[in-house]
Scaffold this active site. Structure first.
Site, short mmCIF file in Angstrom:
data_model
loop_
_atom_site.label_atom_id
_atom_site.label_comp_id
_atom_site.label_asym_id
_atom_site.label_seq_id
_atom_site.Cartn_x
_atom_site.Cartn_y
_atom_site.Cartn_z
N ARG A 1 7.85 2.34 11.06
CA ARG A 1 7.70 0.97 10.59
C ARG A 1 9.04 0.28 10.76
O ARG A 1 10.10 0.90 10.66
CB ARG A 1 7.30 0.92 9.11
CG ARG A 1 5.99 1.60 8.77
CD ARG A 1 5.72 1.51 7.27
NE ARG A 1 4.42 2.10 6.89
CZ ARG A 1 4.26 3.33 6.44
NH1 ARG A 1 5.31 4.14 6.31
NH2 ARG A 1 3.06 3.78 6.13
N LYS B 1 6.87 4.19 2.65
CA LYS B 1 6.27 3.48 1.52
C LYS B 1 6.19 4.40 0.30
O LYS B 1 5.97 5.59 0.44
CB LYS B 1 4.87 2.99 1.89
CG LYS B 1 4.88 1.79 2.85
CD LYS B 1 3.48 1.26 3.05
CE LYS B 1 3.49 0.01 3.91
NZ LYS B 1 2.13 -0.52 4.12
N HIS C 1 5.44 -3.72 15.24
CA HIS C 1 4.17 -3.10 14.88
C HIS C 1 3.34 -2.80 16.12
O HIS C 1 2.59 -1.82 16.15
CB HIS C 1 3.38 -3.99 13.92
CG HIS C 1 2.11 -3.36 13.44
ND1 HIS C 1 2.10 -2.15 12.77
CD2 HIS C 1 0.81 -3.74 13.55
CE1 HIS C 1 0.85 -1.82 12.49
NE2 HIS C 1 0.05 -2.76 12.96
N ARG D 1 4.63 0.48 17.33
CA ARG D 1 4.18 1.56 16.44
C ARG D 1 2.70 1.86 16.70
O ARG D 1 2.29 3.02 16.73
CB ARG D 1 4.42 1.15 14.98
CG ARG D 1 3.79 2.09 13.92
CD ARG D 1 4.25 1.63 12.55
NE ARG D 1 3.35 2.02 11.48
CZ ARG D 1 3.42 3.15 10.79
NH1 ARG D 1 4.34 4.06 11.09
NH2 ARG D 1 2.58 3.39 9.79
N HIS E 1 0.85 7.79 6.54
CA HIS E 1 -0.28 7.18 5.84
C HIS E 1 -0.77 8.07 4.71
O HIS E 1 -0.97 9.27 4.90
CB HIS E 1 -1.44 6.94 6.81
CG HIS E 1 -1.19 5.83 7.78
ND1 HIS E 1 -1.84 5.73 8.99
CD2 HIS E 1 -0.35 4.76 7.72
CE1 HIS E 1 -1.43 4.65 9.63
NE2 HIS E 1 -0.53 4.04 8.87
N TYR F 1 -5.70 2.23 12.45
CA TYR F 1 -4.56 1.96 13.31
C TYR F 1 -4.69 2.59 14.70
O TYR F 1 -3.97 2.23 15.61
CB TYR F 1 -3.28 2.50 12.67
CG TYR F 1 -2.59 1.55 11.75
CD1 TYR F 1 -1.44 0.87 12.14
CD2 TYR F 1 -3.08 1.32 10.47
CE1 TYR F 1 -0.81 0.00 11.29
CE2 TYR F 1 -2.46 0.45 9.62
CZ TYR F 1 -1.31 -0.22 10.03
OH TYR F 1 -0.70 -1.09 9.18
#
Length: 298
Positions: free
Chosen positions: A146, A170, A239, A242, A265, A274
């Site tokens: 990211r 994250k 993005h 990615r 994820h 994705y």
């Protein structure tokens, strides 16, 4: 009466909540649409609106072509409005509380095919900025980072001897990722130039022309610049790179769980969104694996 109560709510949002003019415009537009629906159904007071009415309203604006995300926002405005009405003791129940909008579809960027990737990652390195930009793009594509993870990298996160790096994703979850050969070469070249921009005490792996940690916006601008200069179709941004990494990895390996780990994820359903396999590849897998799909020997 209904219009006056709606005006009081909008005044409350502007003065007590101090929402931005843009957000206020959204609230006003969404609630005026709801008011029009209520008037059409001849409901004299806000308290006369039931959950069934709210569901009918959501279905109506869906038929009118409103996207799932816009319907979600509209229902959120209606729920907030009824909380205000309840606070003022004008209604006893919130009829919108249990009504859910259709799930908004997630629009993903187009992937770059391998030829476009090759062109993009063949930029001419002639100075510190071009060396930095190449290393940034190679690393995103190599490890599926990211952009927030990329700009947060410090020199100490790299394990060059192990061909890996540690990244904070994250939820402050750390994961270890492999770094490919081409990305390692680009990093080596960037290190040859890095001291032209940054002092040795600067911990950030990637720095701006002023010597501080590079920003997300700068990364986005530089990638867009190289995309245009090299004639890449569509806008090039982090993005998209990615997403290309994820798609190419899944197409080559078919290992959804591994791609999930690499991308960081929490839920595998996010990885399924994705990434994608083209139908031809799926047919090949099916034909080779399913016992009743395989052709009989002659």
């Amino acid at each position: 009466m209904k219009e006056a109560q709606l005006e009081q709510f909008l005044h409350y949002l502007a003065t007590e909540r101090q929402l931005s003019p843009h957000t206020l415009n959204n609230y006003s537009r969404d609630l005026l649409r709801f008011l029009e629906f209520v008037e059409e159904h001849r409901l004299a007071q806000w308290a006369d609106v039931s959950a069934r009415h709210v569901r009918q309203f959501a279905a109506q604006i869906h038929r009118q072509g409103l996207a799932g995300k816009s319907i979600q926002r509209t229902l959120s405005a209606v729920r907030s409005f009824y909380r205000f009405l309840a606070r003022e003791q004008w209604v006893e129940q919130n009829p919108a509380e249990a009504v859910q909008a259709p799930k908004a579809s997630r629009k993903l960027p187009n992937t770059l095919d391998t030829d476009q990737i090759t062109r993009l990652l063949d930029i001419p390195v002639s100075d510190a900025l071009s060396a930095r930009d190449l290393a940034i793009m190679e690393l995103i594509y190599s490890s599926g980072l990211r952009v927030s993870e990329l700009v947060g990298l410090d020199m100490q996160n790299l394990e060059l001897a192990e061909h890996s790096l540690r990244v904070l994703g994250k939820g402050n979850k750390e994961r270890e990722l492999p770094v490919g050969r081409k990305a390692l070469q680009a990093l080596d070249r960037w290190f040859d130039y890095r001291d032209q921009l940054a002092d040795y005490t600067q911990p950030a792996l990637f720095v701006s022309s002023r010597g501080g940690r590079i920003s997300v916006r700068t990364v986005q601008q530089r990638m867009e610049y190289w995309g245009k200069r090299l004639g890449i179709t569509g806008r090039v941004h982090p993005h998209r790179l990615r997403h290309s990494f994820a798609s190419h990895m899944l197409e080559s390996s078919g290992d959804l769980r591994a791609v999930q780990e690499l991308l960081g994820h929490e839920d595998i359903s996010t990885t399924q969104i994705y990434t994608h396999l083209d139908f031809q590849h799926l047919m090949q897998v099916y034909s080779g694996a399913h016992p009743r799909a395989q052709k009989k020997d002659k």
